[in-house]
Design a protein around this motif. Structure first.
Motif, PDB file in Angstrom:
ATOM      1  N   ARG A  59       0.861  -1.195   0.000  1.00  0.00           N
ATOM      2  CA  ARG A  59       0.000   0.000   0.000  1.00  0.00           C
ATOM      3  C   ARG A  59       0.887   1.231   0.000  1.00  0.00           C
ATOM      4  N   CYS A  60       0.636   2.144  -0.920  1.00  0.00           N
ATOM      5  CA  CYS A  60       1.437   3.366  -1.007  1.00  0.00           C
ATOM      6  C   CYS A  60       0.598   4.573  -0.619  1.00  0.00           C
ATOM      7  N   THR A  61       1.222   5.524   0.066  1.00  0.00           N
ATOM      8  CA  THR A  61       0.542   6.764   0.440  1.00  0.00           C
ATOM      9  C   THR A  61       1.399   7.959   0.038  1.00  0.00           C
ATOM     10  N   GLY A  62       0.758   9.122   0.058  1.00  0.00           N
ATOM     11  CA  GLY A  62       1.497  10.355  -0.108  1.00  0.00           C
ATOM     12  C   GLY A  62       2.196  10.731   1.178  1.00  0.00           C
ATOM     13  N   PRO A  63       2.877  11.880   1.195  1.00  0.00           N
ATOM     14  CA  PRO A  63       3.581  12.307   2.411  1.00  0.00           C
ATOM     15  C   PRO A  63       2.622  12.683   3.522  1.00  0.00           C
ATOM     16  N   SER A  64       3.073  12.531   4.754  1.00  0.00           N
ATOM     17  CA  SER A  64       2.283  12.878   5.938  1.00  0.00           C
ATOM     18  C   SER A  64       2.923  14.056   6.665  1.00  0.00           C
ATOM     19  N   SER A  65       2.075  14.840   7.331  1.00  0.00           N
ATOM     20  CA  SER A  65       2.577  15.963   8.125  1.00  0.00           C
ATOM     21  C   SER A  65       2.749  15.602   9.596  1.00  0.00           C
ATOM     22  N   ALA A 117       5.408   7.899   6.964  1.00  0.00           N
ATOM     23  CA  ALA A 117       5.386   8.618   5.682  1.00  0.00           C
ATOM     24  C   ALA A 117       5.705  10.104   5.871  1.00  0.00           C
ATOM     25  N   TRP A 118       6.374  10.456   6.946  1.00  0.00           N
ATOM     26  CA  TRP A 118       6.703  11.854   7.234  1.00  0.00           C
ATOM     27  C   TRP A 118       7.426  12.496   6.055  1.00  0.00           C
ATOM     28  N   GLN A 119       6.764  13.492   5.460  1.00  0.00           N
ATOM     29  CA  GLN A 119       7.316  14.356   4.412  1.00  0.00           C
ATOM     30  C   GLN A 119       7.725  13.641   3.120  1.00  0.00           C
ATOM     31  N   GLN A 120       7.356  12.364   2.949  1.00  0.00           N
ATOM     32  CA  GLN A 120       7.727  11.698   1.698  1.00  0.00           C
ATOM     33  C   GLN A 120       6.719  10.602   1.346  1.00  0.00           C
ATOM     34  N   PRO A 121       6.383  10.473   0.050  1.00  0.00           N
ATOM     35  CA  PRO A 121       5.545   9.351  -0.376  1.00  0.00           C
ATOM     36  C   PRO A 121       6.193   8.048   0.066  1.00  0.00           C
ATOM     37  N   LEU A 153      14.245  -4.898   5.619  1.00  0.00           N
ATOM     38  CA  LEU A 153      13.573  -3.632   5.327  1.00  0.00           C
ATOM     39  C   LEU A 153      14.075  -2.509   6.229  1.00  0.00           C
ATOM     40  N   ALA A 154      14.427  -2.832   7.462  1.00  0.00           N
ATOM     41  CA  ALA A 154      15.018  -1.815   8.333  1.00  0.00           C
ATOM     42  C   ALA A 154      16.331  -1.311   7.737  1.00  0.00           C
ATOM     43  N   ALA A 155      17.105  -2.209   7.132  1.00  0.00           N
ATOM     44  CA  ALA A 155      18.372  -1.816   6.502  1.00  0.00           C
ATOM     45  C   ALA A 155      18.159  -0.933   5.289  1.00  0.00           C
ATOM     46  N   GLN A 156      16.937  -0.942   4.737  1.00  0.00           N
ATOM     47  CA  GLN A 156      16.602  -0.085   3.596  1.00  0.00           C
ATOM     48  C   GLN A 156      16.041   1.279   4.034  1.00  0.00           C
ATOM     49  N   GLY A 157      16.137   1.581   5.319  1.00  0.00           N
ATOM     50  CA  GLY A 157      15.597   2.840   5.822  1.00  0.00           C
ATOM     51  C   GLY A 157      14.129   2.765   6.157  1.00  0.00           C
ATOM     52  N   ARG A 174      16.271   8.725  15.671  1.00  0.00           N
ATOM     53  CA  ARG A 174      16.659  10.100  15.340  1.00  0.00           C
ATOM     54  C   ARG A 174      17.094  10.223  13.882  1.00  0.00           C
ATOM     55  N   ASN A 175      17.682   9.183  13.352  1.00  0.00           N
ATOM     56  CA  ASN A 175      18.073   9.214  11.950  1.00  0.00           C
ATOM     57  C   ASN A 175      16.872   9.103  11.026  1.00  0.00           C
ATOM     58  N   LEU A 176      15.848   8.401  11.477  1.00  0.00           N
ATOM     59  CA  LEU A 176      14.663   8.180  10.650  1.00  0.00           C
ATOM     60  C   LEU A 176      13.679   9.343  10.712  1.00  0.00           C
ATOM     61  N   TYR A 177      13.640  10.013  11.858  1.00  0.00           N
ATOM     62  CA  TYR A 177      12.648  11.074  12.072  1.00  0.00           C
ATOM     63  C   TYR A 177      13.344  12.370  12.457  1.00  0.00           C
ATOM     64  N   SER A 178      13.303  13.345  11.566  1.00  0.00           N
ATOM     65  CA  SER A 178      14.005  14.601  11.816  1.00  0.00           C
ATOM     66  C   SER A 178      13.367  15.402  12.944  1.00  0.00           C
ATOM     67  N   ARG A 179      12.093  15.101  13.281  1.00  0.00           N
ATOM     68  CA  ARG A 179      11.429  15.826  14.373  1.00  0.00           C
ATOM     69  C   ARG A 179      11.350  14.978  15.647  1.00  0.00           C
ATOM     70  N   TRP A 180      12.170  13.966  15.743  1.00  0.00           N
ATOM     71  CA  TRP A 180      12.133  13.071  16.894  1.00  0.00           C
ATOM     72  C   TRP A 180      12.338  13.821  18.211  1.00  0.00           C
TER      73      TRP A 180
END
Length: 461
Positions: A359-365, A371-375, A406-410, A427-433
């Motif tokens: 399932r694919c989604t657009g970016p989330s706020s 999906a933070w800031q990216q599809p 999949l974790a190794a793929q970000g 912290r690497n995955l979420y810039s607003r962590w």
């Protein structure tokens, strides 16, 4: 890496003797029955919060993992806000619901108003609205993110009993959109709505040979897309939906409100489905064909194109006890990830008894959305429990290995499902962590709405 929890034996017929609250899968006790509170209004909820002797965890319909929901100490409290339910008010473009309203009631209420949410629904509609928002429930379609991205306003009861109001202009709103139940208890949620639309869903069974390219084609060409990938047979079952044509709408409205099939059943996936059912039967040892596990795959047999509203088409989940792992991969790397899984499958033939869900989604706020800031393309993997509460050893090995890859793929895991935190560097995955942690410290400085799991997750000592 730890195994997944086993499921307890089914409860005795005399459920009044039950001493603990369990999560929906019956694989984790959440706390004693005596520590469960069901406030019927906001004032009763405020009284519980201000007179607490320990911590508080909202549990919704208990669909999340036990780690996320459980309390640890006898003075802690479980909160069920299902008494806070129903439509509170609506406008031409929004609707405000009490936070404990089940999603199916939200959807049905909006339909009576001739409205819908812009976001495609998640597959399970028994969730509370607050729980779905707090854990990142999402559907599919690049034109939308998660349900949280349709939220316009949140009313929150804080640890000191005060009310805080947040709208999309508030600098902390992104934290409230997916708060893991750690910021306070939501009591009202206002959602953006749009006119109710009828869709036609085209279903097909195709080769997986070009899946890594076609996943992009399908999602760009259609409003909503969902796919089930059967690696063993190199087949994909695809649902592609777009707004119905005038003729399709007329035919739908001439009926009694049910979804309308547009042709005879297509049996081209039946052999693949039968093989999958055999794997499931061997793994789960469930007798007969009436099990909910089997229904989740049997419905793909003799499939047809269908016209209906978005909830009739996509809100079709069947809640059967399972371990469900779902990892969001940046859409730009989805094709590469599919290719890696193909290569791994060809080399190792890992055991699985359910197709890979895409399932694919657009970016989330929402700051903590996968999906933070990216599809994002969400890869879902399921292993069902056997009748005796155990899990297939091979199935466990598959889930553990695929999550590592999949974790190794970000990849970023769905917060309400199963994952191993040690695989991720948050912290690497979420810039607003750290911004989220700051908001949590400001709204709940004593950690009243946390538990041991969220403390560890957020690195609170």
């Amino acid at each position: 890496m730890a195994d997944y929890p086993l499921r307890r034996s089914l409860p005795a017929p005399d459920v009044t003797s039950e001493q603990h609250i369990w999560n929906w899968a019956q694989n984790a006790p959440l706390g004693p029955q005596t520590r469960l509170q069901r406030p019927q209004d906001e004032e009763a909820l405020r009284h519980i919060i201000t007179h607490r002797s320990g911590r508080i965890r909202p549990i919704g319909t208990t669909l999340s993992t036990g780690d996320l929901l459980a309390i640890q100490h006898e003075q802690d409290t479980l909160i069920d806000i299902s008494g806070l339910t129903g439509l509170l008010r609506s406008s031409e473009s929004s609707a405000t619901f009490a936070a404990g309203t089940p999603l199916n009631e939200v959807y049905e209420t909006l339909k009576t108003l001739g409205r819908m949410l812009p976001a495609s629904p998640g597959v399970i509609a028994i969730q509370t609205l607050a729980g779905a928002i707090a854990t990142g429930t999402h559907g599919q379609g690049l034109g939308q993110g998660a349900l949280a991205d349709d939220v316009l306003h949140i009313r929150l009861l804080c640890a000191d009993g005060t009310v805080a109001e947040f709208d999309r202009d508030h600098p902390w709103f992104g934290a409230l959109q997916l708060g893991l139940g750690c910021l306070g208890v939501m009591t009202e949620i206002t959602l953006r709505t749009v006119p109710l639309t009828v869709f036609t869903c085209f279903k097909s069974a195709v080769s997986a040979g070009r899946l890594q390219e076609e996943i992009y084609t399908w999602n760009k060409a259609f409003t909503f897309n969902k796919a089930w990938w059967f690696p063993e047979d190199d087949r994909v079952h695809v649902w592609c939906s777009r707004a119905a044509t005038p003729g399709e709408r007329q035919r739908y409205r001439a009926g009694d409100g049910d979804a309308v099939a547009l042709g005879a059943g297509d049996s081209s996936l039946n052999a693949t489905v039968d093989q999958t059912l055999t794997h499931m039967q061997n793994d789960t040892r469930i007798l007969g064909e009436e099990g909910r596990h089997f229904d989740t795959v049997t419905r793909f047999k003799d499939f047809t194109d269908v016209t209906g509203d978005i909830y009739q088409l996509f809100c079709r989940g069947i809640a059967a006890p399972q371990i469900n792992v779902e990892i969001g991969i940046p859409l730009a790397r989805a094709g590469q990830t599919i290719a890696l899984i193909k290569q791994w499958y060809a080399e190792a033939h890992p055991h699985m008894h359910y197709p890979v869900i895409l399932r694919c989604t657009g970016p989330s706020s929402a700051w903590l959305s996968p999906a933070w800031q990216q599809p994002t393309c969400f890869f879902g993997f399921v292993v069902y429990y056997a009748d005796d509460g155990t899990l297939s050893r091979d199935g466990i090995a598959f889930l553990q290995e695929v999550e590592k890859r999949l974790a190794a793929q970000g990849g970023r895991p769905h917060w309400g499902k199963y994952y191993h935190p040690a695989l991720y560097r948050w912290r690497n995955l979420y810039s607003r962590w750290d911004d989220f942690r700051h908001v949590r410290a400001a709204l709940d400085p004593t950690g009243a709405f946390s538990n041991a799991f969220t403390d560890c997750l957020l690195e609170v000592r």
